[in-house]
Design an enzyme around this catalytic site. Structure first.
Site, mmCIF file in Angstrom:
data_model
loop_
_atom_site.group_PDB
_atom_site.id
_atom_site.type_symbol
_atom_site.label_atom_id
_atom_site.label_comp_id
_atom_site.label_asym_id
_atom_site.label_seq_id
_atom_site.Cartn_x
_atom_site.Cartn_y
_atom_site.Cartn_z
ATOM 1 C CG ASP A 82 -2.352 0.851 0.886
ATOM 2 O OD1 ASP A 82 -2.146 1.861 0.022
ATOM 3 O OD2 ASP A 82 -3.382 0.606 1.645
HETATM 4 C C1 BGC Z 1 -5.014 3.121 0.381
HETATM 5 C C2 BGC Z 1 -5.133 1.868 -1.064
HETATM 6 C C3 BGC Z 1 -5.201 2.550 -2.223
HETATM 7 C C4 BGC Z 1 -3.777 3.446 -2.292
HETATM 8 C C5 BGC Z 1 -3.850 4.081 -3.762
HETATM 9 C C6 BGC Z 1 -3.878 4.130 -0.006
HETATM 10 O O1 BGC Z 1 -3.830 5.089 0.887
HETATM 11 O O2 BGC Z 1 -5.247 2.487 1.383
HETATM 12 O O3 BGC Z 1 -6.548 1.340 -0.733
HETATM 13 O O4 BGC Z 1 -5.347 1.630 -3.135
HETATM 14 O O5 BGC Z 1 -3.902 4.362 -1.306
HETATM 15 O O6 BGC Z 1 -4.550 4.975 -3.799
#
Ligand code: BGC
Length: 721
Positions: free
Chosen positions: A264
């Site tokens: 993530d």
């Molecule tokens: C979130 C993810 C997301 C990623 C990209 C993160 O802050 O937890 O779910 O896919 O950002 O935008």
């Protein structure tokens, strides 16, 4: 399996080129003409050479934009390896569908598959190859803002939806131009932060993790999802992104996942704050050792892997493996045959926001809407009713919900305008002002004076999109104070009040329930949500939505869910309970929720009768068929949802009081009845034992059936050795 092409490519790549494939950057590194922008390059200390080795980009879309970036990139990449474009397409691209928690309320996996297909078609036409969806994290705590991205609290239902999303996004493999690759997230158990506080500690026994949380991820992987995303949280004491046991043992070995594991956002470097790595280099080492293939935006891989590989031959091998997985993904997306995957601006215009997709968005919003209360059949409303439409939420396009990046609230139809197509006599007053509290007094007076003139009050309340989603945890899940105050005042007029609640999370609706004659819950219903609401209010559509997450009576009951385990001193509801104070209960509240899992009313009235079993005993290689007759006793046709639950009376480990195992959505004309069946096999009776094997044991089981988890009929049977 690596294709020959990928093998050959790998053999030609330098270490730096391989590492480049493992780094993901945001789209703001590229300008409108596709050329690099110096700002982000210097902020993140990325050289131009490194930039042209990067494997993937997130958060860029639009056919023309993507074409420009890809063209410019391919000119500069030595081996002409295309970039992958990834993005968060969570509940639609430009046509916004109801939020995932609302899609969970449809109890309609086939419909959700179509929603995912339509989302994939729009996203891929706009140049996106991979979506960071589905989020299959099981949730028990509405204080956590990201419950809106989950389909709810039940392992079985979540697993069905996990499959629908993956099948709908990806289609058949290899992924064609109308589809995108799916990313299952967030592995693992991100939906269980302590006290519902975002990014907080997750701590549970491995047995519970495997029993409740793992099944939906597992189902998505069995459905061949091509990517998995690591979660921000710790599990079993170690951050997921560097958790070797979780990733190498459970995910890769046990579940057989051989796709791309992406971190993530900045999760690799966050291992430093977690206190398990002293610097970015150590964090990078832990992540690659654990099996993380792509570093999303922490630049730990780009900054440290080369150094680590020089010191340690094993890391070199791990880099090769990770790079191969990223290239395999590119292969599965067809990027080596056509780096643009057929993207062109004319096609994009045709597909995005098409009539077909808008129609599907309306259908999904209809099915997602849950009728929570309907005293004296206050709904539907006759077209000649004089309506006082109160609440600023009735006159806003803020119906899309969070994670609707490309959705446009400004051009989204409002509830007010949709209702005006059905009713001639509507007086609208905003009442409380969500922006400035000072206006509320006079606005509320105007609302009350309009309400006095009309037959019925339609009160639209709720939260704004930013009040759920990532980093939006709340300790108070009641309606905003101003909205409750106005509702109290309106209730003194003694007119029928119908409350429509727009929300991304279950709320404490105890007082709203007391003050309203009817309550409709469309959640955040999306682009066509207002049309769906108007059709339900006017009776053109009969509601069918069922909750996939329990609504508590108060925040103090959280976490609350239907499939809890009995304690040694359970509250049984019998007379003896009254004389026994030493029971598992509260002294200031009942244990019961306000609205249970599976609950939802209809304009029709259904009953169940004649629950029968084909036999009372069976052995593990046989099955038992249960049948029940469902009848529509009303003059309105509708869809009843018959829900089958099982309770294993004695297990090796404790068993939930009820577990959903099967359900049918049954369409019934006025007065019609139908007999539905559920064939129970030993798989339905299996559970995770203390040694983590999932098997069934001989013994007695209850079979319960109803229209919610508060079931109506039950019988029992025996599984013999
Ligand atoms: C979130 C993810 C997301 C990623 C990209 C993160 O802050 O937890 O779910 O896919 O950002 O935008």
């Amino acid at each position: 399996m690596q294709s020959n092409y990928v093998k050959q490519l790998l053999s030609k790549m330098t270490l730096q080129e391989k590492i480049g494939q493992l780094q993901q950057i945001a789209g703001d590194f590229f300008g409108d003409d596709g050329s690099p922008i110096t700002g982000p390059l210097s902020t993140y200390k990325v050289s131009k050479t490194q930039l042209y080795n990067i494997g993937s980009v997130l958060g860029v879309s639009g056919a023309e934009n993507v074409l420009k970036i890809q063209r410019e990139y391919l000119k500069n990449n030595r081996l002409h390896i295309p970039l992958i474009f990834m993005a968060d397409i969570i509940h639609g691209y430009k046509t916004i569908f109801p939020i995932p928690l609302a899609l969970g309320s449809t109890w309609d996996p086939e419909l959700v598959k179509r929603v995912a297909q339509a989302s994939a078609a729009e996203a891929s036409a706009s140049g996106i190859d991979v979506t960071f969806s589905p989020m299959v994290d099981l949730v028990h705590d509405p204080r956590w803002g990201r419950v809106m991205e989950s389909t709810g609290e039940d392992p079985y239902l979540n697993s069905l939806f996990a499959k629908s999303f993956v099948d709908g996004y990806q289609g058949n493999l290899p992924v064609d131009e109308k589809h995108v690759a799916a990313t299952v997230k967030h592995f693992a158990a991100y939906g269980a932060p302590e006290a519902g506080r975002e990014y907080n500690t997750v701590d549970m026994s491995e047995w519970r993790f495997r029993e409740q949380y793992l099944p939906a991820y597992q189902k998505a992987i069995e459905s061949k999802a091509l990517l998995v995303m690591t979660s921000f949280n710790i599990l079993f004491g170690i951050p997921a992104t560097g958790n070797k046991y979780l990733m190498r043992h459970i995910l890769r070995r046990e579940l057989g996942f051989n796709g791309v594991l992406i971190s993530d956002w900045n999760a690799i470097n966050e291992m430093i704050s977690h206190g398990v790595a002293s610097d970015s280099e150590e964090a990078a080492e832990k992540a690659i050792q654990a099996g993380t293939d792509i570093d999303m935006m922490s630049f730990a891989f780009l900054g440290s892997l080369e150094k680590l590989a020089m010191k340690n031959e094993e890391v070199k091998k791990l880099i090769d493996e990770a790079a191969a997985r990223v290239l395999n993904l590119k292969d599965a997306l067809g990027l080596f045959d056509d780096p643009y995957r057929g993207v062109d601006a004319a096609k994009e215009r045709q597909i995005v926001l098409s009539q077909e997709n808008l129609g599907l968005a309306k259908k999904a919003a209809e099915e997602a809407t849950v009728l929570l209360k309907n005293q004296h059949q206050s709904l539907p409303l006759d077209s000649n009713k004089a309506i006082a439409l109160i609440g600023s939420k009735a006159n806003t396009g803020d119906l899309l919900g969070n994670w609707s990046w490309k959705g446009d609230p400004a051009s989204t139809q409002t509830i007010k305008s949709a209702l005006e197509d059905h009713f001639d006599n509507i007086l609208f007053e905003a009442g409380y002002d969500m922006v400035s509290a000072e206006n509320n007094l006079s606005l509320n007076e105007q609302a009350i004076s309009s309400a006095k003139k009309q037959d019925v009050i339609l009160y639209v309340a709720g939260l704004s999109a930013s009040q759920s989603g990532e980093a939006s945890s709340m300790t108070d899940i009641s309606l905003p104070k101003e909205q409750l105050d106005l509702l109290r005042k309106l209730s003194k007029l003694h007119k029928p009040i119908i409350t429509i609640v727009i929300t991304g999370r279950p709320l404490d609706l105890t007082e709203v329930d007391r003050l309203s004659d009817a309550i409709l819950l469309p959640w955040f219903p999306g682009t066509a949500g207002a049309l769906a609401i108007a059709d339900i209010v006017s009776g053109k559509t009969n509601p069918t939505g069922r909750l996939s997450m329990t609504f508590p009576k108060s925040v103090g009951q959280i976490p609350i869910y239907y499939n809890y385990y009995n304690t040694g001193r359970p509250l049984t509801g019998t007379l003896e309970d009254r004389n026994n104070i030493y029971l598992s209960k509260y002294i200031d509240s009942s244990n019961d929720p306000l609205y249970p899992f599976g609950f939802g009313l209809s304009y029709s009235n259904y009953t169940l009768k004649d629950l029968r079993l084909s036999k009372k005993e069976f052995t593990a290689d046989e099955s038992i068929t249960a049948s029940v007759t469902v009848k529509n006793n009303s003059k309105i046709s509708g869809t009843a949802t018959v829900q089958w639950y099982i309770h294993d009376l004695v297990g090796e480990v404790v068993r939930p009081v009820k577990e959903l195992k099967h359900f049918q959505r049954v369409q019934l004309g006025a007065g019609a009845e139908e007999t539905v069946t559920f064939t129970v096999s030993k798989q339905d009776l299996s559970y995770v034992h203390a040694d983590f094997t999932r098997v069934s044991d001989a013994g007695s089981f209850k079979l319960l059936v109803g229209f919610s988890s508060q079931t109506e009929l039950e019988t029992s049977f025996l599984l013999k050795n």
